[in-house]
Write a protein that holds these residues in place. Structure first.
Motif, PDB file in Angstrom:
ATOM      1  N   ASP A 193       0.832  -1.203   0.000  1.00 60.08           N
ATOM      2  CA  ASP A 193       0.000   0.000   0.000  1.00 60.08           C
ATOM      3  C   ASP A 193       0.868   1.255   0.000  1.00 60.08           C
ATOM      4  N   ARG A 194       1.998   1.216   0.710  1.00 66.37           N
ATOM      5  CA  ARG A 194       2.901   2.364   0.691  1.00 66.37           C
ATOM      6  C   ARG A 194       3.477   2.585  -0.700  1.00 66.37           C
ATOM      7  N   VAL A 195       3.869   1.486  -1.366  1.00 62.68           N
ATOM      8  CA  VAL A 195       4.377   1.607  -2.737  1.00 62.68           C
ATOM      9  C   VAL A 195       3.295   2.149  -3.664  1.00 62.68           C
ATOM     10  N   SER A 196       2.070   1.646  -3.508  1.00 64.63           N
ATOM     11  CA  SER A 196       0.970   2.108  -4.359  1.00 64.63           C
ATOM     12  C   SER A 196       0.710   3.597  -4.162  1.00 64.63           C
ATOM     13  N   ARG A 197       0.699   4.045  -2.900  1.00 64.87           N
ATOM     14  CA  ARG A 197       0.481   5.476  -2.642  1.00 64.87           C
ATOM     15  C   ARG A 197       1.614   6.319  -3.218  1.00 64.87           C
ATOM     16  N   ALA A 198       2.876   5.840  -3.097  1.00 68.28           N
ATOM     17  CA  ALA A 198       4.004   6.593  -3.640  1.00 68.28           C
ATOM     18  C   ALA A 198       3.909   6.699  -5.160  1.00 68.28           C
ATOM     19  N   LEU A 199       3.557   5.580  -5.810  1.00 66.63           N
ATOM     20  CA  LEU A 199       3.407   5.629  -7.262  1.00 66.63           C
ATOM     21  C   LEU A 199       2.233   6.511  -7.667  1.00 66.63           C
ATOM     22  N   GLY A 200       1.167   6.477  -6.890  1.00 68.26           N
ATOM     23  CA  GLY A 200       0.037   7.348  -7.186  1.00 68.26           C
ATOM     24  C   GLY A 200       0.419   8.819  -7.095  1.00 68.26           C
ATOM     25  N   ASP A 201       1.187   9.178  -6.059  1.00 70.41           N
ATOM     26  CA  ASP A 201       1.647  10.571  -5.937  1.00 70.41           C
ATOM     27  C   ASP A 201       2.556  10.949  -7.106  1.00 70.41           C
ATOM     28  N   ALA A 202       3.478  10.028  -7.462  1.00 71.11           N
ATOM     29  CA  ALA A 202       4.354  10.294  -8.601  1.00 71.11           C
ATOM     30  C   ALA A 202       3.549  10.423  -9.889  1.00 71.11           C
ATOM     31  N   ASN A 203       2.525   9.575 -10.039  1.00 79.22           N
ATOM     32  CA  ASN A 203       1.668   9.633 -11.223  1.00 79.22           C
ATOM     33  C   ASN A 203       1.008  11.007 -11.349  1.00 79.22           C
ATOM     34  N   THR A 204       0.474  11.486 -10.230  1.00 78.68           N
ATOM     35  CA  THR A 204      -0.193  12.794 -10.256  1.00 78.68           C
ATOM     36  C   THR A 204       0.787  13.916 -10.570  1.00 78.68           C
ATOM     37  N   GLU A 205       1.968  13.862  -9.945  1.00 76.45           N
ATOM     38  CA  GLU A 205       2.966  14.908 -10.174  1.00 76.45           C
ATOM     39  C   GLU A 205       3.438  14.910 -11.623  1.00 76.45           C
ATOM     40  N   ILE A 206       3.710  13.730 -12.178  1.00 77.95           N
ATOM     41  CA  ILE A 206       4.167  13.662 -13.570  1.00 77.95           C
ATOM     42  C   ILE A 206       3.083  14.166 -14.519  1.00 77.95           C
ATOM     43  N   ALA A 207       1.834  13.776 -14.253  1.00 76.66           N
ATOM     44  CA  ALA A 207       0.743  14.233 -15.116  1.00 76.66           C
ATOM     45  C   ALA A 207       0.628  15.750 -15.097  1.00 76.66           C
ATOM     46  N   LEU A 208       0.751  16.356 -13.892  1.00 79.40           N
ATOM     47  CA  LEU A 208       0.673  17.820 -13.804  1.00 79.40           C
ATOM     48  C   LEU A 208       1.838  18.481 -14.520  1.00 79.40           C
TER      49      LEU A 208
END
Length: 446
Positions: A193-208
């Protein structure tokens, strides 16, 4: 991954099963044999008590006829044999047996009757061996059942661990392809879950960031188009001048503006990830025109730029401006940092590849910076009065790699840069018949 986890857990189960099953089997085997001996010993004690009570203890001799009494015969196991060793009236030792003689191996036990003699009770070993095998079979069934249950648990556990990891890998791959949908699940496993949340944050940042970069590219493109249009209008006016020299320079400048506009369109399309088919590029014409653009600049320094071809050469590129821009960076570096003649050599390599080398007669590249010259932001001209931005070689390599080629420093002193790209012959052989697209992978750097 699931298979690896499953195999590991099954191997552990087998190791534990062997560590427990083998000792348990040995103990069961020994326990059945010991139980048989204890049974024989108990029967012998009962038989000896019956004999002593019946004899009334009048003398130290035993009457062998007592062995035929029903109470004593009932104490002898089925297929068992009782042997009485006693002192006969004449003082000699005699033997009396009850039961048929046993063929094969036996299990026996004995008990002493003092001066009166001794008793031996024996049974066939096969009777006990069957019980021993049954006990070992029960242990084996229990261990096998435990292994089967453990395998089921291992399969469920492996799936519970592997499926989230595989899902995360698929989502990360999709993110690398540019799919920035933000549904990142949780799996009930803290670490995942920690890895998933980190990738989700990275996903959002890269998209922005990509969104902001796209907006910047659009704004820059609009501004450049406006300025290019203004320059083109001015050059159109100059092309109407009475002086033929002015007209020639204006037409040459117009050609450069049109080329820059075309390359700008290609860069904007690349930034939007618009698919483009691979197309053949006449390398001879491309480099001949490039040398013509640089001739005056080299002549102003008393130098010369030349190009040599081994024959008609065509390369493949999704955007023709990429190869020209990459070679242009190398020639401009030779002009700014090199010396003597700049030579461009073009030829075909085995394996349907085209090689373009750019060399000059300058001091070359120092050994301590040879590994860093392609790094973005690194400039070899720092401190020399001709410092660059550190973007040229990095950009050139990226452009070449985008077409499935490679750019590298082939020789340090004098400097020789080599570009290797797919040739048009490769494209004609590997076209898939659906519009002439060529599927290619980037060539790794050595």
């Amino acid at each position: 991954m699931r298979r690896r986890i499953l195999y590991t857990m099954i191997a552990m189960l087998l190791a534990v099963g062997a560590a427990l099953g083998i000792p348990l089997s040995v103990i069961a085997w020994w326990w059945v044999a010991d139980s048989a001996h204890q049974t024989l010993d108990s029967r012998l004690k009962s038989i000896s008590d019956q004999l002593i009570r019946t004899d009334d203890g009048r003398d130290a001799t035993l009457d062998p006829a007592l062995l035929d009494s029903p109470p004593l015969r009932s104490l002898i196991p089925d297929q068992g044999r009782l042997i009485l060793t006693y002192v006969a009236p004449d003082g000699h030792s005699a033997t009396r047996a009850v039961g048929a003689e046993i063929d094969g191996a036996t299990i026996s036990d004995s008990i002493g009757l003092g001066d009166a003699g001794s008793l031996i009770l024996e049974i066939p070993r096969n009777d006990v061996r069957g019980d021993q095998l049954a006990a070992v079979g029960i242990v084996t069934i229990v261990v096998a059942s435990s292994l089967a249950a453990g395998t089921v648990v291992a399969a469920v556990t492996a799936g519970r661990i592997a499926d989230p990891v595989i899902d995360l890998a698929h989502r990360a791959t999709a993110m690398a392809r540019g799919d920035f949908r933000s549904e990142w699940r949780t799996y009930g496993i803290v670490e995942l879950d920690r890895v998933s949340r980190a990738l989700g944050d990275a996903n959002t940042e890269i998209a922005l960031r990509l969104e902001r970069e796209g907006e910047i590219v659009g704004d820059v493109s609009h501004q450049l188009r406006s300025r290019l249009t203004a320059i083109q209008l001015r050059l159109d006016e100059l092309s109407l001048h009475d002086d033929p020299a002015v007209v020639g320079e204006a037409e040459a400048a117009l050609d450069q503006v049109e080329r820059l506009s075309g390359e700008l369109d290609e860069m904007v399309a690349a930034s939007r990830d618009d698919p483009a088919p691979m197309q053949s590029i006449d390398v001879t014409e491309l480099l001949t025109r490039l040398v013509g653009d640089f001739e005056n600049a080299f002549a102003a320094q008393g130098r010369e730029v030349t190009v040599a071809f081994s024959g008609p050469v065509c390369a493949l590129s999704a955007q023709p401006g990429r190869l020209r821009e990459a070679v242009s960076v190398l020639v401009d570096n030779a002009l700014q940092h090199g010396a003597g003649q700049c030579r461009i050599d073009v030829g075909e390599l085995a394996g349907d590849m085209v090689r373009i080398t750019v060399a000059d007669e300058g001091k070359g590249v120092a050994d301590d910076i040879a590994q860093s010259i392609f790094r973005r932001g690194f400039s070899a001209g720092s401190g020399t009065g001709r410092a660059g931005t550190g973007v040229g070689l990095s950009l050139a390599r990226a452009l070449v790699e985008a077409d499935g080629g490679r750019l590298e420093l082939a020789h340090r002193r004098p400097p020789v840069f080599s570009i290797v790209v797919p040739s048009a012959a490769q494209g004609s052989e590997t076209a898939d018949g659906s519009g002439g697209h060529l599927r290619h992978d980037r060539v790794p750097h050595r």
